[in-house]
Design a protein around this motif. Structure first.
Motif, PDB file in Angstrom:
ATOM      1  N   ALA A  35      74.874   2.566  43.706  1.00  0.00           N
ATOM      2  CA  ALA A  35      75.353   3.743  43.098  1.00  0.00           C
ATOM      3  C   ALA A  35      75.720   3.519  41.565  1.00  0.00           C
ATOM      4  N   HIS A  36      76.136   2.358  41.054  1.00  0.00           N
ATOM      5  CA  HIS A  36      76.640   2.413  39.760  1.00  0.00           C
ATOM      6  C   HIS A  36      75.203   2.314  38.823  1.00  0.00           C
ATOM      7  N   LYS A  41      71.569   5.580  35.139  1.00  0.00           N
ATOM      8  CA  LYS A  41      70.451   6.163  34.834  1.00  0.00           C
ATOM      9  C   LYS A  41      70.787   7.861  34.600  1.00  0.00           C
ATOM     10  N   ALA A  42      71.595   8.404  35.555  1.00  0.00           N
ATOM     11  CA  ALA A  42      71.702   9.919  35.441  1.00  0.00           C
ATOM     12  C   ALA A  42      72.231  10.194  34.111  1.00  0.00           C
TER      13      ALA A  42
END
Length: 84
Positions: A35-36, A41-42
């Protein structure tokens, strides 16, 4: 092993063996699944809000409602005169 087997390209079967875990017959996990990393990236290009239109599209709406709405817009500014 013959000369043709050593010089030919790798077969499709060899690629599928690389992609699949033979013991569990599941796809091998790809990298960057945490998730990190995904949040990094998002946020790299910024999380953008969806663009909203000024007016909602009337495409596919009830024609009777649209006809009524048209007359409401047309005569909304006209003041009624009450006689007493």
């Amino acid at each position: 092993i013959t000369y043709l087997q050593t010089t030919s390209r790798p077969s499709i079967a060899s690629f599928t063996r690389l992609l699949f875990d033979l013991n569990t017959s599941k796809m091998v996990k790809s990298k960057n699944t945490c998730a990190h990393n995904n949040t990094q990236k998002a946020h790299a290009n910024g999380i953008k809000k969806k663009k909203r239109n000024k007016y909602v599209s009337t495409k596919g709406m009830d024609p009777k409602f649209l006809r009524n709405q048209k007359f409401c817009k047309k005569y909304n500014h006209v003041k009624r005169v009450h006689e007493e």
